[in-house]
Design an enzyme around this catalytic site. Structure first.
Site, PDB file in Angstrom:
ATOM      1  N   THR A 144      25.965  13.848  91.903  1.00  0.00           N
ATOM      2  CA  THR A 144      27.270  14.008  91.254  1.00  0.00           C
ATOM      3  C   THR A 144      28.064  15.069  91.994  1.00  0.00           C
ATOM      4  OG1 THR A 144      26.540  13.240  89.109  1.00  0.00           O
ATOM      5  CG2 THR A 144      28.380  14.790  89.115  1.00  0.00           C
ATOM      6  N   HIS A 198      20.132   4.105  86.042  1.00  0.00           N
ATOM      7  CA  HIS A 198      19.855   5.529  85.778  1.00  0.00           C
ATOM      8  C   HIS A 198      19.256   5.655  84.379  1.00  0.00           C
ATOM      9  CE1 HIS A 198      19.937   9.749  85.742  1.00  0.00           C
ATOM     10  NE2 HIS A 198      21.180  10.005  86.087  1.00  0.00           N
ATOM     11  N   ASN A 250      16.915  11.886  83.330  1.00  0.00           N
ATOM     12  CA  ASN A 250      17.709  13.109  83.143  1.00  0.00           C
ATOM     13  C   ASN A 250      18.412  13.245  81.796  1.00  0.00           C
ATOM     14  OD1 ASN A 250      16.802  13.716  85.633  1.00  0.00           O
ATOM     15  ND2 ASN A 250      18.689  13.246  86.726  1.00  0.00           N
ATOM     16  N   TYR A 298      19.965  11.093  79.819  1.00  0.00           N
ATOM     17  CA  TYR A 298      21.144  10.296  79.475  1.00  0.00           C
ATOM     18  C   TYR A 298      20.746   9.146  78.535  1.00  0.00           C
ATOM     19  CZ  TYR A 298      23.109  13.318  82.986  1.00  0.00           C
ATOM     20  OH  TYR A 298      23.490  14.445  83.679  1.00  0.00           O
ATOM     21  N   ASN A 335      19.023  18.133  80.335  1.00  0.00           N
ATOM     22  CA  ASN A 335      19.933  17.780  79.237  1.00  0.00           C
ATOM     23  C   ASN A 335      19.242  17.784  77.876  1.00  0.00           C
ATOM     24  OD1 ASN A 335      22.471  17.475  80.649  1.00  0.00           O
ATOM     25  ND2 ASN A 335      21.468  15.777  81.722  1.00  0.00           N
TER      26      ASN A 335
END
Ligand code: 8OZ
Length: 371
Positions: A31, A180, A183, A185, A240
């Site tokens: 990112t 994805h 992490n 999400y 996260n």
């Protein structure tokens, strides 16, 4: 380290699903928050990726499948046709330099903020569990809010958003996609019992927590085929504010279940994303690698020696490098020759312009400039 390992397996070609990679050095998804208005990539982004085209494979920065899936300011999307046109300029530039690039498909779930959501809505998640930490919004960091738990009958709509994004990625000229699921999400939030408190068929048992992942994988491979689809997982990362009482109980069955899709690769973040590689030293990545029927890509904190030995000794088929790719567009050549690596400046990781993005020279260019 001298260049006596220049012929190492790390630099040998490998067949990965439908693609042939000239080496096993992968540019990890990064990112960088440099998309333009409308979350569209442009010439600056095309230059950045093209500079890195000697990678065996480039994985795009995480790319929002919808506005609802967006959680960070200035990150690119792939839902609109303008976004497809922007990405087409990127894929064309990479292909013109002989590279291969797949699109990482992203829905952040609860890791967002109403200011980034359609009509200022609450971010969505499996359950209304507020994450610790802050969202990166257009006006700076703001605390995460308590998300809205998705209704059971909304989930099919998100799965079809993945299909649309996968189709858009095809129109944009990518060579494949990476789902994805790492992490912390949305997909990871469904996998983990710290964030998934649901009592419908998407929560509770491991089988139910795997359901969204498998529905997404099925629909995306329906567009691309397993041979052009990869999957990213981060079984032991606390990224996260994600947590799980027993990651092996989820990720063992997850790997077994995705084998039916004959994926090109699975991509594991080892340890804490962007941090300690050894955060869970007892976690059995080797067992997951043995159980998986495609190539295994490993990531997090690799240097040359670690990468050469991991591939040579069979702990990985591919190594994804993140931060080293920020400052070393010619990372493959530097690793092959044993040249020193430039250090990335973390002040320019996220947001901004060409500075800290496209102005890291390749080794030859540097010598040219110095001469
Ligand atoms: C760092 C900053 C923003 C996003 C991830 C997409 O962790 C990310 C990300 C990383 O996968």
């Amino acid at each position: 380290m001298s260049n006596d390992n220049a012929a190492a397996e790390l630099f040998q070609p490998v067949r990965m699903g439908a693609l042939t990679l000239p080496n096993r050095v992968v540019m990890a998804p990064l990112t960088r928050s440099r998309a333009g208005a409308g979350d569209v990539q442009g010439p600056l982004n095309a230059t950045y990726y093209a500079q890195r085209a000697s990678a065996g494979l480039i994985i795009s920065e995480a790319t929002n499948i919808t506005q609802q899936g967006k959680g960070y300011a200035f990150t690119p999307g792939i839902w609109s046709d303008e976004q497809v046109a922007g990405w087409r300029s990127v894929t064309d530039a990479v292909h013109a330099r002989g590279g291969r690039i797949v699109c990482q498909l992203w829905h952040v779930g609860r890791i967002s903020h109403p200011s980034l959501q359609p009509n200022g809505a609450l971010p969505v998640a499996p359950s209304a569990v507020q994450p610790k930490g802050n969202a990166f919004t257009e006006t700076g960091f703001q605390p995460h809010v308590t998300p809205r738990a998705l209704e059971t009958d909304e989930i099919a709509g998100i799965v079809s958003d993945y299909r649309h994004a996968a189709e858009q990625a095809k129109r944009a000229g990518f060579d494949g996609v990476e789902i994805h699921a790492a992490n912390g999400y949305l997909i990871d939030q469904f996998l983990r019992d710290g964030t998934n408190k649901r009592t419908d068929r998407y929560g509770g048992s491991v089988e139910n927590r795997l359901r969204l992942l498998l529905e997404v994988t099925e629909i995306v491979t329906g567009v691309w085929g397993g041979e052009r689809t990869g999957l990213r997982l981060s079984p032991v990362s606390p990224a996260n504010d994600i947590s799980d009482s027993d990651p092996m109980a989820v990720f063992g069955p997850a790997v077994d279940a995705v084998n039916r899709f004959n994926l090109a690769y699975v991509h594991f973040v080892e340890g804490a994303t962007g941090g300690d590689r050894n955060v869970a030293p007892d976690f059995d990545f080797a067992a997951l690698r043995r159980a998986f029927n495609g190539l295994t890509m490993m990531n997090n904190g690799y240097d040359r020696d670690l990468a050469v030995s991991a591939v040579r000794e069979g702990r990985a088929d591919l190594i994804a490098f993140g931060r080293p790719y920020i400052a070393n567009p010619d990372l493959v050549e530097r690793l092959r020759s044993g040249a020193p690596l430039a250090k990335p400046d973390n002040a320019t990781f996220y947001g901004g312009d060409a500075h800290g993005y496209t102005d890291y020279p390749a080794l030859g260019e540097e010598q040219l400039n110095a001469a």
